[in-house]
Design a protein around this motif. Structure first.
Motif, PDB file in Angstrom:
ATOM      1  N   THR A 165      53.158  20.950  39.162  1.00  0.00           N
ATOM      2  CA  THR A 165      54.264  21.369  40.327  1.00  0.00           C
ATOM      3  C   THR A 165      55.042  20.215  40.878  1.00  0.00           C
ATOM      4  OG1 THR A 165      54.675  22.501  42.130  1.00  0.00           O
ATOM      5  CG2 THR A 165      52.416  21.327  41.922  1.00  0.00           C
ATOM      6  N   LYS A 166      56.095  20.597  41.506  1.00  0.00           N
ATOM      7  CA  LYS A 166      56.869  19.342  42.181  1.00  0.00           C
ATOM      8  C   LYS A 166      56.678  19.955  43.766  1.00  0.00           C
ATOM      9  CE  LYS A 166      60.318  19.117  38.342  1.00  0.00           C
ATOM     10  NZ  LYS A 166      61.757  19.334  37.946  1.00  0.00           N
ATOM     11  N   ASP A 167      55.801  20.644  44.221  1.00  0.00           N
ATOM     12  CA  ASP A 167      55.537  21.116  45.240  1.00  0.00           C
ATOM     13  C   ASP A 167      54.984  20.239  46.148  1.00  0.00           C
ATOM     14  OD1 ASP A 167      54.086  22.321  47.959  1.00  0.00           O
ATOM     15  OD2 ASP A 167      54.955  24.390  47.156  1.00  0.00           O
ATOM     16  N   ILE A 168      55.840  19.325  47.158  1.00  0.00           N
ATOM     17  CA  ILE A 168      55.405  18.225  47.778  1.00  0.00           C
ATOM     18  C   ILE A 168      53.988  18.507  48.839  1.00  0.00           C
ATOM     19  CG2 ILE A 168      55.852  16.686  49.826  1.00  0.00           C
ATOM     20  CD1 ILE A 168      58.910  16.923  48.832  1.00  0.00           C
ATOM     21  N   TYR A 169      53.950  19.822  49.309  1.00  0.00           N
ATOM     22  CA  TYR A 169      52.722  19.927  50.196  1.00  0.00           C
ATOM     23  C   TYR A 169      51.620  20.174  49.326  1.00  0.00           C
ATOM     24  CZ  TYR A 169      56.156  20.036  53.540  1.00  0.00           C
ATOM     25  OH  TYR A 169      57.423  19.758  54.446  1.00  0.00           O
ATOM     26  N   LYS A 170      51.651  20.943  47.862  1.00  0.00           N
ATOM     27  CA  LYS A 170      50.648  21.221  47.127  1.00  0.00           C
ATOM     28  C   LYS A 170      50.196  19.859  46.487  1.00  0.00           C
ATOM     29  CE  LYS A 170      51.465  25.841  45.676  1.00  0.00           C
ATOM     30  NZ  LYS A 170      51.830  26.827  44.739  1.00  0.00           N
ATOM     31  N   ILE A 171      51.038  18.984  46.297  1.00  0.00           N
ATOM     32  CA  ILE A 171      50.530  17.640  45.897  1.00  0.00           C
ATOM     33  C   ILE A 171      49.969  16.773  46.835  1.00  0.00           C
ATOM     34  CG2 ILE A 171      51.463  15.423  44.776  1.00  0.00           C
ATOM     35  CD1 ILE A 171      53.758  17.106  43.563  1.00  0.00           C
ATOM     36  N   ALA A 172      50.632  16.883  48.151  1.00  0.00           N
ATOM     37  CA  ALA A 172      50.035  15.946  49.051  1.00  0.00           C
ATOM     38  C   ALA A 172      48.602  16.396  49.488  1.00  0.00           C
ATOM     39  CB  ALA A 172      50.933  16.031  50.519  1.00  0.00           C
ATOM     40  N   GLU A 173      48.192  17.607  49.486  1.00  0.00           N
ATOM     41  CA  GLU A 173      46.964  18.238  49.723  1.00  0.00           C
ATOM     42  C   GLU A 173      45.947  17.720  48.659  1.00  0.00           C
ATOM     43  OE1 GLU A 173      44.616  22.379  51.154  1.00  0.00           O
ATOM     44  OE2 GLU A 173      46.606  22.387  50.213  1.00  0.00           O
ATOM     45  N   GLU A 174      46.476  17.650  47.404  1.00  0.00           N
ATOM     46  CA  GLU A 174      45.442  17.019  46.517  1.00  0.00           C
ATOM     47  C   GLU A 174      45.225  15.719  46.483  1.00  0.00           C
ATOM     48  OE1 GLU A 174      44.859  17.422  41.648  1.00  0.00           O
ATOM     49  OE2 GLU A 174      46.470  18.584  42.697  1.00  0.00           O
ATOM     50  N   ILE A 175      46.408  14.887  46.997  1.00  0.00           N
ATOM     51  CA  ILE A 175      46.246  13.529  47.206  1.00  0.00           C
ATOM     52  C   ILE A 175      45.100  13.308  48.320  1.00  0.00           C
ATOM     53  CG2 ILE A 175      47.368  11.279  47.897  1.00  0.00           C
ATOM     54  CD1 ILE A 175      49.974  12.464  46.682  1.00  0.00           C
ATOM     55  N   VAL A 176      45.239  14.030  49.416  1.00  0.00           N
ATOM     56  CA  VAL A 176      44.376  13.912  50.554  1.00  0.00           C
ATOM     57  C   VAL A 176      43.048  14.174  50.109  1.00  0.00           C
ATOM     58  CG1 VAL A 176      43.697  14.593  52.887  1.00  0.00           C
ATOM     59  CG2 VAL A 176      46.210  14.083  52.352  1.00  0.00           C
ATOM     60  N   LYS A 177      42.755  15.128  49.485  1.00  0.00           N
ATOM     61  CA  LYS A 177      41.319  15.653  49.143  1.00  0.00           C
ATOM     62  C   LYS A 177      40.470  14.600  47.966  1.00  0.00           C
ATOM     63  CE  LYS A 177      41.766  20.331  50.531  1.00  0.00           C
ATOM     64  NZ  LYS A 177      41.830  21.830  50.057  1.00  0.00           N
ATOM     65  N   LYS A 178      41.432  14.178  47.092  1.00  0.00           N
ATOM     66  CA  LYS A 178      40.923  13.642  46.035  1.00  0.00           C
ATOM     67  C   LYS A 178      40.983  12.006  46.166  1.00  0.00           C
ATOM     68  CE  LYS A 178      41.242  17.530  42.535  1.00  0.00           C
ATOM     69  NZ  LYS A 178      41.893  18.101  41.445  1.00  0.00           N
ATOM     70  N   GLY A 179      42.265  11.822  46.722  1.00  0.00           N
ATOM     71  CA  GLY A 179      42.550  10.505  47.038  1.00  0.00           C
ATOM     72  C   GLY A 179      41.906   9.389  48.006  1.00  0.00           C
ATOM     73  N   GLU A 180      42.409   8.350  48.239  1.00  0.00           N
ATOM     74  CA  GLU A 180      41.542   7.397  49.323  1.00  0.00           C
ATOM     75  C   GLU A 180      42.618   7.015  50.432  1.00  0.00           C
ATOM     76  OE1 GLU A 180      40.653   3.935  47.023  1.00  0.00           O
ATOM     77  OE2 GLU A 180      38.890   5.179  46.001  1.00  0.00           O
ATOM     78  N   PHE A 181      42.047   6.815  51.636  1.00  0.00           N
ATOM     79  CA  PHE A 181      43.105   6.478  52.597  1.00  0.00           C
ATOM     80  C   PHE A 181      42.226   5.681  53.603  1.00  0.00           C
ATOM     81  CE2 PHE A 181      41.744  10.564  53.568  1.00  0.00           C
ATOM     82  CZ  PHE A 181      41.342  10.656  54.792  1.00  0.00           C
ATOM     83  N   SER A 182      42.885   4.859  54.619  1.00  0.00           N
ATOM     84  CA  SER A 182      42.188   3.936  55.479  1.00  0.00           C
ATOM     85  C   SER A 182      41.963   4.745  56.501  1.00  0.00           C
ATOM     86  CB  SER A 182      42.996   2.876  55.875  1.00  0.00           C
ATOM     87  OG  SER A 182      43.342   1.957  54.624  1.00  0.00           O
ATOM     88  N   LEU A 183      40.645   4.666  57.077  1.00  0.00           N
ATOM     89  CA  LEU A 183      40.141   5.245  58.198  1.00  0.00           C
ATOM     90  C   LEU A 183      39.859   4.451  59.357  1.00  0.00           C
ATOM     91  CD1 LEU A 183      37.029   7.570  56.795  1.00  0.00           C
ATOM     92  CD2 LEU A 183      39.276   8.364  57.283  1.00  0.00           C
ATOM     93  N   THR A 184      40.132   4.984  60.675  1.00  0.00           N
ATOM     94  CA  THR A 184      39.792   4.044  61.913  1.00  0.00           C
ATOM     95  C   THR A 184      38.104   3.880  61.749  1.00  0.00           C
ATOM     96  OG1 THR A 184      39.393   5.991  63.062  1.00  0.00           O
ATOM     97  CG2 THR A 184      41.684   5.257  63.000  1.00  0.00           C
ATOM     98  N   THR A 185      37.815   2.880  62.479  1.00  0.00           N
ATOM     99  CA  THR A 185      36.294   2.403  62.578  1.00  0.00           C
ATOM    100  C   THR A 185      35.425   3.661  63.089  1.00  0.00           C
ATOM    101  OG1 THR A 185      36.694   0.276  63.137  1.00  0.00           O
ATOM    102  CG2 THR A 185      34.648   0.815  63.535  1.00  0.00           C
ATOM    103  N   GLU A 186      36.007   4.347  64.131  1.00  0.00           N
ATOM    104  CA  GLU A 186      35.537   5.238  64.646  1.00  0.00           C
ATOM    105  C   GLU A 186      35.316   6.636  63.675  1.00  0.00           C
ATOM    106  OE1 GLU A 186      33.493   7.815  67.247  1.00  0.00           O
ATOM    107  OE2 GLU A 186      33.729   5.854  67.324  1.00  0.00           O
ATOM    108  N   GLN A 187      36.608   6.872  62.980  1.00  0.00           N
ATOM    109  CA  GLN A 187      36.231   7.967  61.877  1.00  0.00           C
ATOM    110  C   GLN A 187      35.383   7.849  60.928  1.00  0.00           C
ATOM    111  OE1 GLN A 187      40.514   7.896  60.894  1.00  0.00           O
ATOM    112  NE2 GLN A 187      41.100   9.476  62.120  1.00  0.00           N
ATOM    113  N   LYS A 188      35.425   6.504  60.465  1.00  0.00           N
ATOM    114  CA  LYS A 188      34.320   6.152  59.409  1.00  0.00           C
ATOM    115  C   LYS A 188      32.970   6.232  60.052  1.00  0.00           C
ATOM    116  CE  LYS A 188      33.666   2.773  55.701  1.00  0.00           C
ATOM    117  NZ  LYS A 188      33.895   1.551  55.172  1.00  0.00           N
TER     118      LYS A 188
END
Length: 235
Positions: free
Chosen positions: A69-92
């Motif tokens: 798909t080219k749907d930005i929001y569908k792709i973004a959701e998959e990136i968030v759920k399956k990918g990696e990102f930095s968390l704040t110390t409190e979130q971690k």
């Protein structure tokens, strides 16, 4: 919507292709935990990048090929759920504590204290995990980390995994509702309807969940059921 300068990069690499988005770490953290948060609220800007910091957009043909798909929001959701990102110390810290509690609860339900033949309370297991210095990965399923935690706390707690094979007899008027509880509790080894219409089931469950299991059956049947232990098996 978070401003771009306060956003963090969430990235997912698939088939040697890199896909990145700019997100609110708090909102993305909630989505990753399974909360009902719209991914549009997490995005700082509605775009999929090859390199977000350079502002280099991902090619549309790559998006279609990888995500279907080219749907930005569908792709973004998959990136968030399956990918990696930095968390704040409190979130971690929050995610690690949540995972620790999940692991301790799983062990409490499955293991017993062989000295008393009763389950260890989750807090006792948490204390042992803390003392043993068990390292918890906040992004790995709790089930996968149970064995590692168990090995670490065994020198500190008398503990073993034990299953019991139970035979349960449920009156006909409660059989339908009770069966859903039974099927979720463990592995059904045998089931049959007797001449009086009652349901008789043999089920193998972890010893630590017996009390909870019987409590649920009692609620469904108003206490009108029969049970007996056929055998115990250490696992």
């Amino acid at each position: 919507m978070i401003s771009i300068d306060k956003a963090v990069v969430a990235r997912l690499k698939i088939k040697n292709l890199n896909f990145e988005i700019l997100v609110d770490p708090k909102k993305a953290f909630e989505i990753k935990k399974g909360a009902n948060v719209n991914v549009q609220e997490a995005l700082a800007y509605p775009a999929i990048y090859k390199d977000a910091r350079k502002g280099e957009a991902a090619r549309e043909e790559d998006l279609q090929k990888v995500f279907g798909t080219k749907d930005i929001y569908k792709i973004a959701e998959e990136i968030v759920k399956k990918g990696e990102f930095s968390l704040t110390t409190e979130q971690k810290r929050e995610l690690i504590e949540e995972k620790k509690n999940q692991i301790a609860t799983l062990i409490s339900k499955r293991a017993i204290n062989p000295q008393t033949n009763t389950p260890h309370p989750p807090q006792r297991i948490l204390n042992a995990m803390e003392k043993a210095g068990v390292n918890i990965d906040p992004f790995i399923d709790a089930e996968v980390q149970v064995e590692k935690a168990l090995k670490a706390i065994k020198p500190l707690l008398p503990i073993k995994f034990e299953k019991v094979l139970l035979q349960i007899k449920i009156p006909s008027q409660f059989a339908g509702k009770a069966y859903s509880i039974i099927a979720k509790a463990g592995e059904v080894k045998n089931e049959e309807y007797l001449g009086d219409g009652s349901l008789q089931v043999q089920i193998e469950i972890f010893s630590g969940v017996q009390d909870e299991f019987f409590r649920k059956l009692a609620e469904i049947t108003r206490g009108n059921y029969e049970s007996k232990v056929l055998k115990k098996v250490e696992v």
